[in-house]
Design a protein around this motif. Sequence first.
Motif, PDB file in Angstrom:
ATOM      1  N   SER A  74       0.836  -1.190   0.000  1.00  0.00           N
ATOM      2  CA  SER A  74       0.000   0.000   0.000  1.00  0.00           C
ATOM      3  C   SER A  74       0.874   1.244   0.000  1.00  0.00           C
ATOM      4  N   VAL A  75       0.340   2.320  -0.576  1.00  0.00           N
ATOM      5  CA  VAL A  75       1.104   3.555  -0.677  1.00  0.00           C
ATOM      6  C   VAL A  75       1.221   4.260   0.672  1.00  0.00           C
ATOM      7  N   VAL A  76       0.292   4.020   1.596  1.00  0.00           N
ATOM      8  CA  VAL A  76       0.293   4.740   2.870  1.00  0.00           C
ATOM      9  C   VAL A  76       1.535   4.437   3.715  1.00  0.00           C
ATOM     10  N   PRO A  77       1.884   3.150   3.966  1.00  0.00           N
ATOM     11  CA  PRO A  77       3.125   2.895   4.722  1.00  0.00           C
ATOM     12  C   PRO A  77       4.362   3.458   4.028  1.00  0.00           C
ATOM     13  N   LEU A  78       4.380   3.444   2.692  1.00  0.00           N
ATOM     14  CA  LEU A  78       5.522   3.989   1.954  1.00  0.00           C
ATOM     15  C   LEU A  78       5.645   5.488   2.201  1.00  0.00           C
ATOM     16  N   PHE A  79       4.524   6.221   2.090  1.00  0.00           N
ATOM     17  CA  PHE A  79       4.550   7.664   2.341  1.00  0.00           C
ATOM     18  C   PHE A  79       5.012   7.956   3.768  1.00  0.00           C
ATOM     19  N   ARG A  80       4.499   7.192   4.736  1.00  0.00           N
ATOM     20  CA  ARG A  80       4.861   7.428   6.139  1.00  0.00           C
ATOM     21  C   ARG A  80       6.375   7.245   6.336  1.00  0.00           C
ATOM     22  N   LYS A  81       6.920   6.206   5.723  1.00  0.00           N
ATOM     23  CA  LYS A  81       8.356   5.947   5.840  1.00  0.00           C
ATOM     24  C   LYS A  81       9.158   7.067   5.190  1.00  0.00           C
ATOM     25  N   GLN A  82       8.708   7.544   4.033  1.00  0.00           N
ATOM     26  CA  GLN A  82       9.427   8.613   3.335  1.00  0.00           C
ATOM     27  C   GLN A  82       9.373   9.923   4.123  1.00  0.00           C
TER      28      GLN A  82
END
Length: 641
Positions: free
Chosen positions: A443-451
């Motif tokens: 999912s894009v949400v965990p990726l955005f949070r990590k970035q």
Amino acid sequence: MAVALDLIFLPLTFYLCVLLRYDSSTPQLFQMYFWIILAAPLISIPIFIRLGLYRAVIRFIDQKIVYVVVLGVTLSVVCMAALATFTHTVHLSRGVFGIYWVSAILYVVASRFIARGYLLKVDHGGGNAVRVAIYGAGHAGMQLASALRAGHEYLPVAMVDDRRELHGATIAGVRVWPAKELPRLVKEKQIREILLAMPSLRKIQQRAILESLEPLKVKIKVTPPIASLVNGELRVQDIRDIEIEDLLGRDAVAPDPQLLSTCIENKVVMVTGAGGSIGSELCRQIVLLSPSRLILLDMSEYALYQIEQELQGILKSKNLPIEVLPFLGSVLDGAKCEQILRTFAVDTIYHAAAYKHVPLVEHNPIQGVRNNALGTKVLAQAAVDAGVSCFVLISTDKAVRPTNVMGATKRLAELILQAFARTQQTTRFCMVRFGNVLGSSGSVVPLFRKQIMAGGPVTVTHPEITRYFMTIPEAAQLVLQAGSMGEGGDVFVLDMGEPVKILDLARRMVHLSGLEVRGESDAPDAIEIEHVGLRPGEKLYEELLIGANVEGTQHALIMRAQETELPWDALKTILVRLEDACERFDYQEIRALLQHAVEEYAPQCEIEDLLWRENRDAGMYQKKQENGREDQARSHLKQVI
């Protein structure tokens, strides 16, 4: 220290009460009350010790201490008055004891709270405490303010509430302001975080408040729902960071107990892909619906171990007599699948095993075809042969007018089950189609949070790309209910709400983290949003329906779609050829067969398989070398001639 202070100030308080009563001070008066003045601390302090007043930690005292003080002072005054009576000291005024009762209570309570205020000021005086505003001046807000003031990590400087009758009031030592004052308060009071202390809010109300707070670019934290709080008490550790689920979430429709239990209660249930995002949540909800057995199937040893251990913990904590059986294996292993289904007389299958990551499947199309489509056919055949009653496929919105291999294989899986439903009466097949789930793997949400945590940049494929989102628990709950409504070959579509623009999602996540987007601000810690272009197979928007032929069901969020099908005879021929093409690594044939089976499949990129591209590039390089040698030979021949 508290005992020493009481030893000094209690007799002084009693002497002042004598002065107040007689409005004068004479040696005779002092001599008459001298022994009772000395007795005041000697009687009171042992009583206070017995009641535990000196065991209270000053930093953490609250209004409950008033009860202890009133009880302790009352007992001490009664003892002092009784002593005066029994010693026949008739000259002592009863009014002195009444004044002392009030004065002693005020002294003891005030001294403790003054000390508490001083200690808290010292704690927060280092400048390290985070200055926060509390949104919500109700019971939860009051509890939170009191808890924060007792610690030293946060300093509540303002409370905000929409109720006019509370504006200007002071709760737990903090003034209440209207919500419209927040922009000014953030600047003037240097507020760094806003804590939303309204746990009884509906999701739609919470989302509206969060959207109004987003422009402040202050970090937002929220309290959990009131039902999840321990003993109804709000604690500092209950406050959590804002999640995008809070902003995109919606109020869940109450599930229909009959629909939930129809395919599960007292039955043997099997979940494929049990260690995945959707599969694991299905397992968590299924064990609470009293199946006789739950069978887990997954290719990943680690994922299977994780979910099996978690389920055993749930069963133990709730004392549920349900047998959980984990199996390592693939849905492509038809013999093993049929053995499992026959041995344990499985009644219901929830087929969640699939490769779902669009670019990865685009780079590995053969594995996508085998696992998503051919694996579904193998498992469906095993289910029919073993006499399984119900088979539910977890599908995706990417199966609608697909532009990638993943979507095409999932649509092919739907066509396979529709064909199976028309050719036999043993197993009831149905499919449930929905969009992205928040927090799933890929999912894009965990990726955005990590970035964002790494300081950026946040990568967005395209400024106009949109997606549907739903929480994993809600999706799993709706899948269980939709599976009970199937009649055979049904395609159920979940109501995903409104699509969300991914660029707006990225901006919101940055703002709700208390940061700003570069371009909107020149702050040194501003997060850059970078557009990296669409990945292979991606399209700008997703759909849930191929056609317009859709009807409602008995559940408000579940629709039934009527879509085109392929007869089994034609589909069987395509699947045989597709399997053969996979064996021969014939990527062009695989694409042609997928386009033939799924008429809506419109690839938006070349064949992206990594092996095919490497072999193609190597062949082109070799051909160029051969052509170069031929050109050199012709040139040499011309020179000779």
